[in-house]
Design a protein around this motif. Structure first.
Motif, PDB file in Angstrom:
ATOM      1  N   VAL A 158     136.328  79.653-133.821  1.00  0.00           N
ATOM      2  CA  VAL A 158     136.641  78.880-132.614  1.00  0.00           C
ATOM      3  C   VAL A 158     136.644  79.799-131.404  1.00  0.00           C
ATOM      4  O   VAL A 158     137.309  80.842-131.413  1.00  0.00           O
ATOM      5  CB  VAL A 158     138.026  78.204-132.735  1.00  0.00           C
ATOM      6  CG1 VAL A 158     138.367  77.461-131.443  1.00  0.00           C
ATOM      7  CG2 VAL A 158     138.071  77.266-133.923  1.00  0.00           C
ATOM      8  N   THR A 199     144.590  70.961-124.486  1.00  0.00           N
ATOM      9  CA  THR A 199     143.610  71.687-125.292  1.00  0.00           C
ATOM     10  C   THR A 199     143.379  70.951-126.603  1.00  0.00           C
ATOM     11  O   THR A 199     144.326  70.431-127.208  1.00  0.00           O
ATOM     12  CB  THR A 199     144.064  73.136-125.573  1.00  0.00           C
ATOM     13  OG1 THR A 199     143.080  73.798-126.365  1.00  0.00           O
ATOM     14  CG2 THR A 199     145.392  73.175-126.290  1.00  0.00           C
ATOM     15  N   VAL A 227     136.010  75.193-127.739  1.00  0.00           N
ATOM     16  CA  VAL A 227     137.147  74.349-127.383  1.00  0.00           C
ATOM     17  C   VAL A 227     137.454  74.537-125.900  1.00  0.00           C
ATOM     18  O   VAL A 227     137.751  75.651-125.459  1.00  0.00           O
ATOM     19  CB  VAL A 227     138.373  74.706-128.254  1.00  0.00           C
ATOM     20  CG1 VAL A 227     139.612  73.977-127.774  1.00  0.00           C
ATOM     21  CG2 VAL A 227     138.091  74.370-129.716  1.00  0.00           C
ATOM     22  N   ALA A 233     134.453  70.626-128.304  1.00  0.00           N
ATOM     23  CA  ALA A 233     135.588  69.721-128.127  1.00  0.00           C
ATOM     24  C   ALA A 233     136.200  69.986-126.759  1.00  0.00           C
ATOM     25  O   ALA A 233     136.400  71.146-126.376  1.00  0.00           O
ATOM     26  CB  ALA A 233     136.624  69.936-129.225  1.00  0.00           C
ATOM     27  N   GLN A 285     138.060  79.434-127.897  1.00  0.00           N
ATOM     28  CA  GLN A 285     138.937  78.575-127.106  1.00  0.00           C
ATOM     29  C   GLN A 285     138.951  79.093-125.662  1.00  0.00           C
ATOM     30  O   GLN A 285     139.358  80.225-125.407  1.00  0.00           O
ATOM     31  CB  GLN A 285     140.341  78.581-127.690  1.00  0.00           C
ATOM     32  CG  GLN A 285     141.309  77.693-126.935  1.00  0.00           C
ATOM     33  CD  GLN A 285     142.672  77.650-127.597  1.00  0.00           C
ATOM     34  OE1 GLN A 285     142.813  77.994-128.763  1.00  0.00           O
ATOM     35  NE2 GLN A 285     143.663  77.222-126.847  1.00  0.00           N
ATOM     36  N   LEU A 324     142.523  72.185-129.513  1.00  0.00           N
ATOM     37  CA  LEU A 324     142.541  73.084-130.666  1.00  0.00           C
ATOM     38  C   LEU A 324     143.162  72.427-131.897  1.00  0.00           C
ATOM     39  O   LEU A 324     142.627  72.541-133.007  1.00  0.00           O
ATOM     40  CB  LEU A 324     143.295  74.368-130.325  1.00  0.00           C
ATOM     41  CG  LEU A 324     143.409  75.382-131.476  1.00  0.00           C
ATOM     42  CD1 LEU A 324     142.043  75.900-131.876  1.00  0.00           C
ATOM     43  CD2 LEU A 324     144.325  76.543-131.080  1.00  0.00           C
ATOM     44  N   VAL A 345     140.751  70.136-133.611  1.00  0.00           N
ATOM     45  CA  VAL A 345     139.674  70.857-134.299  1.00  0.00           C
ATOM     46  C   VAL A 345     140.159  71.412-135.633  1.00  0.00           C
ATOM     47  O   VAL A 345     139.496  71.260-136.669  1.00  0.00           O
ATOM     48  CB  VAL A 345     139.125  71.986-133.404  1.00  0.00           C
ATOM     49  CG1 VAL A 345     138.208  72.923-134.178  1.00  0.00           C
ATOM     50  CG2 VAL A 345     138.378  71.392-132.207  1.00  0.00           C
TER      51      VAL A 345
END
Length: 387
Positions: A222, A205, A9, A38, A224, A207, A210
């Protein structure tokens, strides 16, 4: 992590994005690949470079991109030629006045002399970025869905956040450009008849997207990677005020949002566990069984990296593309992810359900928040593991 889906991410942050490239290089060199990337803004570009190339060429393509952006006359002055702060300011000023190779150039339109009344929608032309992406990214590969790609944008007309996802639609270069169209620098990008701006306007972001779109029944890991830190010292100069304001604006309150998401998911999981303890007569009722299914999650682990190396950083850090700075960001990303990968014991699952977060708070310390430490309303102290 076994059969877990591995998601990368990537937050927006302009020139700071080379930190994310360094993180990916560190992952690749340690044999860690991702299933899903992402991104928002510069994170969307890095995500496209990753998903749009075979694994063995991804680092090469990321390197080409960041070398191109730092190849202008104003960006290529060696750091040893003078005061570093002055050189960084020169690099940022050059970017504002002359543009960045392969990224954007000033819009030479006399209408800009009208100031706010000018009938144009941006100060810069991002067509160089379109050509760069078309040369470095294989969009056919992206649309074969070998790696999932999701990029965030904002609908200019409705103000709603939108994610373009190769599992839901065919991704073209315009989708990536839309995620990077930060006003008033860049004009909105039209996709399927609608105009879009940079997704960072709403949330910097991806997140939330996701976690919302991942199947609840599958384990998720994840990584990030954020480029702005919500926490920081009290500023002492006007330049530091501008930098601090930018950090707070674009950090998207990452820790708070992550904790809120974790608390919500972990509470649902606790309720699902409670339902499992009911007598069969109640537990097997259709409405109760449906409720339990909606609140049951496979384990989710979130590893959180934030760029924190503040050396020589002006308030123009998101458009300061000097080669020296790009390399420093890249090296910091590779170093930070290596700090985590060197100590796999940090990432051992702390729970068989819910969300566990791992926050690299300094090079040798990871703070771990387990489902129990989040559910207690913050009264418990998250564990920290130190080498």
């Amino acid at each position: 992590m076994g059969s877990a889906t591995k998601a990368l991410v990537l937050q927006g942050g302009g020139a700071l994005g080379s930190y994310q490239a360094g993180v990916y290089k560190g992952l690749f060199e340690n044999g860690n690949e991702v299933d899903w990337v992402a991104g928002v803004s510069i994170g969307a570009i890095n995500a496209a470079l990753i998903a749009g190339n075979p694994p063995q060429r991804r680092v090469e393509r990321l390197t080409e991109f960041w070398q191109l952006l730092s190849s202008g006359y104003g960006q290529s002055v060696p750091a040893s030629w003078g005061d570093r702060a002055a050189l960084n300011q020169w690099s940022a000023l050059y970017a504002m006045t002359m543009g960045i190779p392969g990224f954007f150039r000033p819009r030479m339109d006399p209408a800009l002399l009208l100031g706010g009344a000018a009938p144009v929608l941006s100060f810069y032309d991002s067509s160089p970025l379109k050509a760069t992406l078309e040369s470095l990214v294989d969009f056919d590969r992206i649309n074969r869905r070998e790696t999932r790609l999701s990029v965030g944008a904002v609908n200019v007309r409705t103000g709603n956040s939108v994610y373009f996802d190769n599992t839901l639609q065919t991704i073209q270069v315009e989708h990536i450009l839309a995620s990077c169209a930060l006003p008033p620098g860049f004009a909105p990008v039209t996709v399927a008849g609608e105009s879009y701006w940079d997704g960072g306007i709403v949330s910097n972001t991806p997140l939330q997207y996701v976690l919302d779109s991942h199947p609840r029944s599958q384990r998720l890991v994840v990584l990030q990677v954020d480029l702005f830190s919500a926490r920081g010292p009290l500023p002492t100069t006007l330049s530091e005020v501008a930098e601090r304001q930018k950090d707070i604006t674009y950090s998207s309150r990452t820790r708070m949002n992550t904790d809120a998401l974790a608390a919500n998911v972990n509470l649902q999981q606790a309720l699902a566990d409670l339902i499992s303890k009911l007598p069969p007569r109640l537990r097997n009722a259709p409405s109760v069984a449906a409720l339990q299914a909606q609140m049951t999650y496979a384990p989710i682990d979130i590893v959180h990296l934030i760029y924190r190396d503040k050396a020589y950083e002006p308030d123009s850090k998101d458009y300061e593309f000097s080669r020296a700075t790009v390399l420093e960001h890249w090296d910091a990303g590779a170093r930070d992810v290596q700090s985590v990968l060197d100590h796999p014991a940090w990432l051992k699952g702390e729970s068989s359900c819910g969300i566990t977060t791992f926050d690299l708070i300094e090079p040798e310390v990871v703070k771990i928040r387990t489902p129990s430490s989040v559910l207690d309303g913050g009264t418990g102290k998250p564990a920290s593991k130190t080498v």
